[in-house]
Design a protein around this motif. Structure first.
Motif, mmCIF file in Angstrom:
data_model
loop_
_atom_site.group_PDB
_atom_site.id
_atom_site.type_symbol
_atom_site.label_atom_id
_atom_site.label_comp_id
_atom_site.label_asym_id
_atom_site.label_seq_id
_atom_site.Cartn_x
_atom_site.Cartn_y
_atom_site.Cartn_z
ATOM 1 N N LEU A 119 0.881 -1.079 0.162
ATOM 2 C CA LEU A 119 0.019 0.130 0.034
ATOM 3 C C LEU A 119 0.904 1.182 -0.039
ATOM 4 N N ALA A 120 1.860 1.116 0.686
ATOM 5 C CA ALA A 120 2.819 2.385 0.609
ATOM 6 C C ALA A 120 3.678 2.519 -0.584
ATOM 7 N N GLU A 121 3.840 1.629 -1.357
ATOM 8 C CA GLU A 121 4.288 1.939 -2.742
ATOM 9 C C GLU A 121 3.251 2.165 -3.774
ATOM 10 N N LEU A 122 1.929 1.852 -3.603
ATOM 11 C CA LEU A 122 0.804 2.120 -4.361
ATOM 12 C C LEU A 122 0.576 3.821 -4.064
ATOM 13 N N THR A 123 0.418 4.032 -2.841
ATOM 14 C CA THR A 123 0.260 5.529 -2.316
ATOM 15 C C THR A 123 1.378 6.354 -2.958
ATOM 16 N N ALA A 124 2.514 6.086 -2.719
ATOM 17 C CA ALA A 124 3.609 6.986 -3.484
ATOM 18 C C ALA A 124 3.364 7.220 -4.854
ATOM 19 N N ASP A 125 3.088 6.115 -5.572
ATOM 20 C CA ASP A 125 2.973 6.272 -6.843
ATOM 21 C C ASP A 125 1.711 6.998 -7.182
ATOM 22 N N TRP A 126 0.858 6.820 -6.629
ATOM 23 C CA TRP A 126 -0.522 7.863 -6.747
ATOM 24 C C TRP A 126 -0.241 9.070 -6.509
ATOM 25 N N ARG A 127 0.493 9.506 -5.309
ATOM 26 C CA ARG A 127 0.934 10.806 -4.954
ATOM 27 C C ARG A 127 1.917 11.526 -5.857
ATOM 28 N N GLU A 128 2.577 10.605 -6.545
ATOM 29 C CA GLU A 128 3.531 11.084 -7.496
ATOM 30 C C GLU A 128 2.951 11.624 -8.736
ATOM 31 N N ARG A 129 2.046 10.359 -9.226
ATOM 32 C CA ARG A 129 1.371 10.980 -10.595
ATOM 33 C C ARG A 129 0.338 12.137 -10.365
ATOM 34 N N ALA A 130 -0.263 12.350 -9.323
ATOM 35 C CA ALA A 130 -1.432 13.314 -9.113
ATOM 36 C C ALA A 130 -0.550 14.521 -9.129
ATOM 37 N N THR A 131 0.570 14.600 -8.482
ATOM 38 C CA THR A 131 1.524 15.981 -8.287
ATOM 39 C C THR A 131 1.803 16.375 -9.703
ATOM 40 N N ALA A 132 2.399 15.384 -10.421
ATOM 41 C CA ALA A 132 2.853 15.731 -12.031
ATOM 42 C C ALA A 132 1.616 16.038 -12.671
ATOM 43 N N THR A 133 0.505 15.780 -12.373
ATOM 44 C CA THR A 133 -0.822 16.286 -13.283
ATOM 45 C C THR A 133 -1.079 17.423 -12.779
ATOM 46 N N LEU A 134 -1.174 17.788 -11.434
ATOM 47 C CA LEU A 134 -1.556 19.016 -10.893
ATOM 48 C C LEU A 134 -0.827 19.933 -11.018
ATOM 49 N N GLY A 135 0.584 19.627 -11.014
ATOM 50 C CA GLY A 135 1.646 20.926 -11.298
ATOM 51 C C GLY A 135 1.922 21.513 -9.869
ATOM 52 N N GLU A 136 1.581 20.804 -8.702
ATOM 53 C CA GLU A 136 1.547 21.164 -7.439
ATOM 54 C C GLU A 136 1.578 19.982 -6.513
ATOM 55 N N ASP A 137 2.126 20.212 -5.262
ATOM 56 C CA ASP A 137 2.143 19.146 -4.355
ATOM 57 C C ASP A 137 0.606 18.480 -3.999
ATOM 58 N N ALA A 138 0.426 17.195 -4.483
ATOM 59 C CA ALA A 138 -0.859 16.672 -4.387
ATOM 60 C C ALA A 138 -1.482 16.738 -2.802
ATOM 61 N N THR A 139 -0.578 16.206 -1.914
ATOM 62 C CA THR A 139 -1.172 16.346 -0.627
ATOM 63 C C THR A 139 -1.614 17.683 -0.187
ATOM 64 N N THR A 140 -0.948 18.595 -0.331
ATOM 65 C CA THR A 140 -1.185 20.017 -0.094
ATOM 66 C C THR A 140 -2.500 20.408 -0.847
ATOM 67 N N TRP A 141 -2.635 20.183 -2.428
ATOM 68 C CA TRP A 141 -3.868 20.496 -3.002
ATOM 69 C C TRP A 141 -5.086 19.745 -2.314
ATOM 70 N N ALA A 142 -4.980 18.429 -1.927
ATOM 71 C CA ALA A 142 -6.053 17.777 -1.387
ATOM 72 C C ALA A 142 -6.487 18.247 -0.344
ATOM 73 N N GLN A 143 -5.497 18.921 0.741
ATOM 74 C CA GLN A 143 -5.918 19.615 1.994
ATOM 75 C C GLN A 143 -6.652 20.933 1.528
ATOM 76 N N HIS A 144 -6.111 21.657 0.869
ATOM 77 C CA HIS A 144 -6.833 22.980 0.550
ATOM 78 C C HIS A 144 -8.259 22.552 -0.103
ATOM 79 N N LEU A 145 -8.679 21.616 -0.984
ATOM 80 C CA LEU A 145 -9.828 21.242 -1.498
ATOM 81 C C LEU A 145 -10.643 20.841 -0.222
ATOM 82 N N VAL A 146 -10.280 20.046 0.460
ATOM 83 C CA VAL A 146 -11.139 19.664 2.006
ATOM 84 C C VAL A 146 -11.298 20.698 2.670
#
Length: 190
Positions: A119-146
């Motif tokens: 799960l750690a590998e999958l999560t890291a991969d998902w976070r990396e892909r989301a960050t590349a697509t969003l153009g900003e850190d995915a975790t920070t983006w998600a925190q702002h969204l929520v």
């Protein structure tokens, strides 16, 4: 895929899983306080649900099997190919039932081999892909969204008088009963 000594999952009723997928995701709404937008699906009469504020590019970036990625044929492309082949060999378009079977076949044909990953590998991969697509850190983006959503605006059953809850439940049961010969918990939630 080798089972690597892992226990096999218990069999499940696919209808129950399908019904879960069709229902608006109320648990996630309560847990995160997000809101949802209904979306039309390409090959389904059932409404899909996307979290408000999630860009289409991010959704598409995580739909690699449907659309195809890295030179691989996607489910949609394989389904079109199979439907076209059916038209050529039969001289007509497939019925809705045959088309559904062809789409199922396309899903199986395009399914990649499974590789066991933590799960750690999958999560890291998902976070990396989301960050590349969003153009900003995915975790920070998600925190702002929520954080920008009004969590207190969520209506809960205890916000209503019990009589009103019973009246609403009767209407939901009547509507579901009129639309479906058989139904379950998740049909009611939809």
């Amino acid at each position: 895929m080798a089972d690597a000594g892992l226990p096999h999952p218990a069999p499940c009723d696919r209808r129950a899983v399908r019904d879960i997928q069709r229902a608006p995701p109320d648990h996630t709404t309560r847990l995160l306080g997000v809101t949802w937008t209904p979306v039309a699906r390409r090959s389904s009469t059932f409404t899909g649900w996307e979290i408000d504020g999630v860009p289409a590019a991010l959704v598409a970036g995580f739909s690699r099997r449907t659309l195809g990625a890295n030179g691989a044929e996607g489910i949609d492309g394989a389904a079109r190919r199979l439907i076209d082949a059916y038209r050529q060999s039969h001289g007509r378009s497939p019925s809705a039932v045959v088309e559904a079977k062809l789409r199922q076949q396309a899903t199986l044909e395009t399914r990649p081999d499974k590789h066991l990953r933590s799960l750690a590998e999958l999560t890291a991969d998902w976070r990396e892909r989301a960050t590349a697509t969003l153009g900003e850190d995915a975790t920070t983006w998600a925190q702002h969204l929520v954080s920008r959503l009004p969590v207190d605006a969520i209506l809960r059953a205890d916000d209503l008088p019990l009589k009103k809850v019973h009246d609403l439940a009767a209407v939901v049961l009547m509507e579901v009963g009129n639309r479906r010969a058989t139904w379950g918990h998740y049909n009611l939630m939809a």
